[in-house]
Design a protein around this motif. Sequence first.
Motif: not given
Length: 249
Positions: A195-209
Amino acid sequence: MQRYIEENAFVLHARPYRETSLLLEVLTAQHGRIGLLARGVTGPRRQMLRAALQPLQWIRFDALQRGELARLTGAEAVDAAPRLVGDAALAAFYVNELTLRLAPRNDPQPDLFAAYARMRERLRAGEPLAWTLRRYERDLLQSIGLGFDLACDGDGQPIDPAARYRLDPEHGPRRLLIDRGAADRSDAPSGQALLALAEDRMPAGGDQASLRRAMRRVLEHHLGPRGLTSWQMLGELSRAGVGGQPSGN
């Protein structure tokens, strides 16, 4: 015969051809990816032109196309390309290679052209590399018709922020029905990350990988058995102990 007059483009790739020429691949808004032959650009009087024909450069060019390649008749730099070193330079190489492999030739790509321009300015501004690359991967796939809705799963159900999903290249997000631990979900981002990627919001660090691994699986599917040179370079750097995932790709 196709004539290009004052066409805006970003240079994706340039390589020497014979003694004094260059073979170029550029991305335009109105015609998509175009192959160009630039003759006689290596002499001392053509240094400014040759400097303008380097990857990541924004140019305005004239060319004439009769066959597969268009013959460059003139070009100038629109602005100064970002000066990148280290991880950022590797990220730019990755973006150009990915675009070169996936963007079709001679197919209008105004959305992709705009996405590339945004990515380029994010690299110039020093924004977080991993997040810059995820957004560009998303926009690239969407622009060429290979993307999917990140707010709903492949069956049309709203994404659950608390659930985990696998990205099916053909079907879209598929919810994991059973959570079997961290190892099993290493490439299964949370619904919150999607949802963060869909809304162009940077996700929390744990989700990046997990988001990076999931997007890579999708890209590998569309690229086929021949991977990217930039991925090989990244693996070699990692095995040599030079950083972990330096450019987030």
